[in-house]
Enzyme design. Structure first.
Site: not given
Ligand code: UT7
Length: 334
Positions: A119, A259, A289
């Site tokens: 990125c 970004h 993204n």
């Molecule tokens: O482009 C440069 C590099 N990219 C980044 O820097 C991305 C950085 N990370 C992020 O933007 C965020 O971490 C995400 C948007 C990817 C995820 O958000 P989060 O708040 O960190 O969620 P998480 O991965 O901790 O997941 C929380 C929960 C999980 O469920 P449990 O384990 O708490 O039951 C996931 O399974 O949300 C669940 N989950 C979803 N639920 C509904 C993950 N994806 C989804 C989804 N819909 N699409």
């Protein structure tokens, strides 16, 4: 002014971007995986993203963005000394997408090459263009950021598939008097965390075979919440160091173009730098993204929306963060 500047300056003189027509909305994803519009908007800020047609490759998207940037700059393709193209989704492993783009544009005098910094690729490309021009090795360089992330996205994995979109952005950088244009640059890498965001298959470590395809190695893998922790910190460091080098502070910035990975990351950067909401350029809700293409698309949209919005002399800061890990920033006066 820092001691790193040379006798010549480098200035962004043209901007262009392209996003494919097809749109995938959060409602579309609700039918594909176990997710909801509410979760996607709240956790990422994304409402829709653009997806390339099957017959489009990275060079095609790059071409559309590049002809607009060249036209905006009033520069002919033959005048280009170099084409630097950032991508993680090149048409093929080699030749580089930049070589293919050189031929499509008729930029017959340009040395053309790709670089991979995920990125942050566009920021790395601009930083190289600045060094090439300020040291007198080139006068006119086209920098492109392009990504067709839909080709490396697993549309059964809800944790990643809702985040990414396709698109391209390009800028023409030209020689100018010192003190004008790009004021300072910053790029940084930490390979210790290379396993937080990566595409395992298709390279020399794990060529694509029936077995690796079955394991899903053709898709990008991301440990999102771990990446998140580094993103804000790294982008704030890049912003501060770049401003420091130019003897300026966040309060001097007219537009911060970050970004577009996650609205919560962007907000975190804004708060830590004590910037006002009006200083931020955000389009993640409409494009998702797009990795290395996100900054030139966001800036391209801003400039295109109203030619008078970014005035001559305005201070603009680009800040990126991505897989690698890589991060960096570019500070310039319009
Ligand atoms: O482009 C440069 C590099 N990219 C980044 O820097 C991305 C950085 N990370 C992020 O933007 C965020 O971490 C995400 C948007 C990817 C995820 O958000 P989060 O708040 O960190 O969620 P998480 O991965 O901790 O997941 C929380 C929960 C999980 O469920 P449990 O384990 O708490 O039951 C996931 O399974 O949300 C669940 N989950 C979803 N639920 C509904 C993950 N994806 C989804 C989804 N819909 N699409």
């Amino acid at each position: 002014m820092s001691g790193e500047r040379f006798l010549k300056g480098a200035k962004i003189t043209g901007v262009g971007y392209y996003v494919p027509e097809k749109i995938l909305t959060n409602a579309d994803f609700e039918k594909m995986v176990d997710t909801s519009d509410e979760w996607i908007v709240e956790r990422s800020g994304i409402r829709e993203r653009h997806i390339a047609r099957d017959d489009q490759a990275a060079s095609d998207l790059s071409y559309e963005a590049s002809i607009k940037a060249l036209e905006d700059a009033g520069v002919k393709a033959e005048e280009l000394d170099q084409i630097i193209l950032g991508t993680a989704t090149s048409d093929m492993i080699f030749p580089s997408t930049a070589c293919l783009l050189q031929e499509m544009l008729g930029a017959k005098n340009a040395a053309a090459y790709d670089l991979t910094a995920a990125c942050s690729g566009f920021i790395f490309g601009l930083s190289i263009a600045d060094s090439m021009i300020s040291s007198g090795k080139a006068k006119k360089i086209l920098v492109v950021g392009v990504e067709i992330l839909s080709r490396i996205t697993d549309y059964t994995d809800r944790a990643t598939c809702v985040l990414f979109g396709d698109g391209a952005g390009a800028m023409v950088v030209e020689e100018c008097p010192p003190g004008e244009g790009i004021l300072s640059t910053f790029i940084k890498t930490d390979g210790k965390y290379s396993d937080l965001l990566y595409l395992p298959g298709g390279g020399s470590r794990s060529p694509l075979t029936e077995e690796t395809l079955k394991k899903g190695e053709q898709y990008l893998h991301m440990r999102g919440s771990e990446l998140f922790k580094y993103a804000v910190k790294a982008m704030v460091q890049a912003a501060k160091e770049t401003l420091d080098k130019a003897g300026l502070g966040p309060e001097d910035v007219d537009f911060l173009v970050p970004h577009q990975a996650n609205i919560r990351i962007i907000e975190g950067v804004r708060k830590r730098l004590k910037l006002k909401k009006e200083q931020l350029v955000i389009n993640i809700d409409r494009v998702g993204n797009t990795s290395t293409a996100s900054i030139p698309i966001a800036f391209g949209e801003l400039v295109e929306s109203d030619k008078k919005i970014v005035k001559k002399g305005d201070l603009v800061l680009f800040v990126a963060f991505g897989g690698g890990l890589t991060w960096g920033a570019i500070l310039f006066r319009r």
